[in-house]
Scaffold this motif. Structure first.
Motif, PDB file in Angstrom:
ATOM      1  N   ARG A  47      16.470 -14.408 -17.738  1.00 26.78           N
ATOM      2  CA  ARG A  47      17.498 -15.223 -17.105  1.00 26.78           C
ATOM      3  C   ARG A  47      17.303 -16.676 -17.512  1.00 26.78           C
ATOM      4  O   ARG A  47      16.189 -17.178 -17.521  1.00 26.78           O
ATOM      5  N   LEU A  48      18.413 -17.340 -17.864  1.00 27.42           N
ATOM      6  CA  LEU A  48      18.367 -18.736 -18.280  1.00 27.42           C
ATOM      7  C   LEU A  48      19.432 -19.519 -17.527  1.00 27.42           C
ATOM      8  O   LEU A  48      20.504 -18.991 -17.202  1.00 27.42           O
ATOM      9  N   ARG A  49      19.143 -20.794 -17.245  1.00 31.88           N
ATOM     10  CA  ARG A  49      20.085 -21.668 -16.557  1.00 31.88           C
ATOM     11  C   ARG A  49      20.607 -22.716 -17.518  1.00 31.88           C
ATOM     12  O   ARG A  49      19.848 -23.328 -18.276  1.00 31.88           O
ATOM     13  N   ARG A  50      21.926 -22.918 -17.491  1.00 33.05           N
ATOM     14  CA  ARG A  50      22.533 -23.962 -18.313  1.00 33.05           C
ATOM     15  C   ARG A  50      22.061 -25.314 -17.789  1.00 33.05           C
ATOM     16  O   ARG A  50      22.218 -25.623 -16.607  1.00 33.05           O
ATOM     17  N   ALA A  51      21.477 -26.125 -18.630  1.00 29.21           N
ATOM     18  CA  ALA A  51      20.937 -27.417 -18.216  1.00 29.21           C
ATOM     19  C   ALA A  51      22.063 -28.319 -17.707  1.00 29.21           C
ATOM     20  O   ALA A  51      23.191 -28.281 -18.190  1.00 29.21           O
ATOM     21  N   GLY A  52      21.729 -29.105 -16.670  1.00 25.98           N
ATOM     22  CA  GLY A  52      22.695 -30.027 -16.126  1.00 25.98           C
ATOM     23  C   GLY A  52      23.556 -29.428 -15.042  1.00 25.98           C
ATOM     24  O   GLY A  52      24.509 -30.050 -14.592  1.00 25.98           O
TER      25      GLY A  52
END
Length: 205
Positions: free
Chosen positions: A195-200
């Motif tokens: 799982r990855l989160r879009r930065a910002g």
């Protein structure tokens, strides 16, 4: 380069038979395109199975408007090696990585041990979803492919040691994906999928 924690299970299975298990598809089930929703700067979230996550703490992935992927290990120079192309089927989204994409992804220049055992058109399919700017990736289950073989399914075979090939033309593969959702890990934070989160953006891990 440090050994990447293996989302490279399939690559290892292709290069070093008997190291791991992998499910490949004979060809992409549909025409591949760039999903604009993938564009962004992505940071890995904690909690993923370390055998499935190619990015560690301090690493990140950048995906541009052409779906060209740059993976950056902490403190190292970015590298752009492959395009993350995929398709949508019945509301589900998939990426399709060729054998060359996988080798580029992990900067592996070794000759393939299984050359000729898999069709040149074969791909690794990754199911994904994006919710609240969190990207979750689900891998196909080798155990499900093996179960299909044991049940006498003519559309799945062991192409090499622990490398399973789902065969068929594009239409047959689309039908299989629609009929067998259990072929992939479920979307669920408890599953420890990558799982990855879009930065910002704000998102709950």
């Amino acid at each position: 380069m440090r050994a990447r924690r293996s989302f490279r299970a399939c690559l290892l299975a292709l290069l070093l038979p008997a190291v791991s298990a992998c499910v490949m598809f004979e060809r992409p089930p549909a025409e591949l395109a760039c999903d604009p929703a993938l564009v962004g700067h992505w940071l890995p979230l904690p909690g993923a199975d370390t055998e499935k996550m190619p990015l560690g703490a301090g690493d990140y992935a950048d995906i541009d408007a052409q779906c060209q992927v740059s993976l950056v290990e902490h403190g190292k120079t970015p590298r752009s090696k492959f395009r993350a192309l995929g398709f949508e089927l019945d509301g589900q989204r998939y990426l399709a990585l060729s054998q060359d994409d996988m080798r580029d992804l992990f900067e592996d220049n070794k000759p393939a041990e299984n050359k000729g055992k898999l069709p040149a058109t074969s791909v690794l399919l990754l199911k994904y979803r994006i919710a609240d700017d969190v990207l979750e990736v689900a891998l196909p289950k080798a155990s499900r492919a093996l179960e299909s073989i044991q049940q006498g399914d003519p559309g799945v075979r062991e192409a090499d040691t622990m490398v399973y090939l789902v065969e068929g033309d594009a239409e047959a593969l689309r039908k299989r994906l629609a009929a067998d959702p259990g072929l992939f890990d479920p979307f669920d934070p408890a599953s420890r999928n990558p799982r990855l989160r879009r930065a910002g953006t704000e998102a709950t891990p």
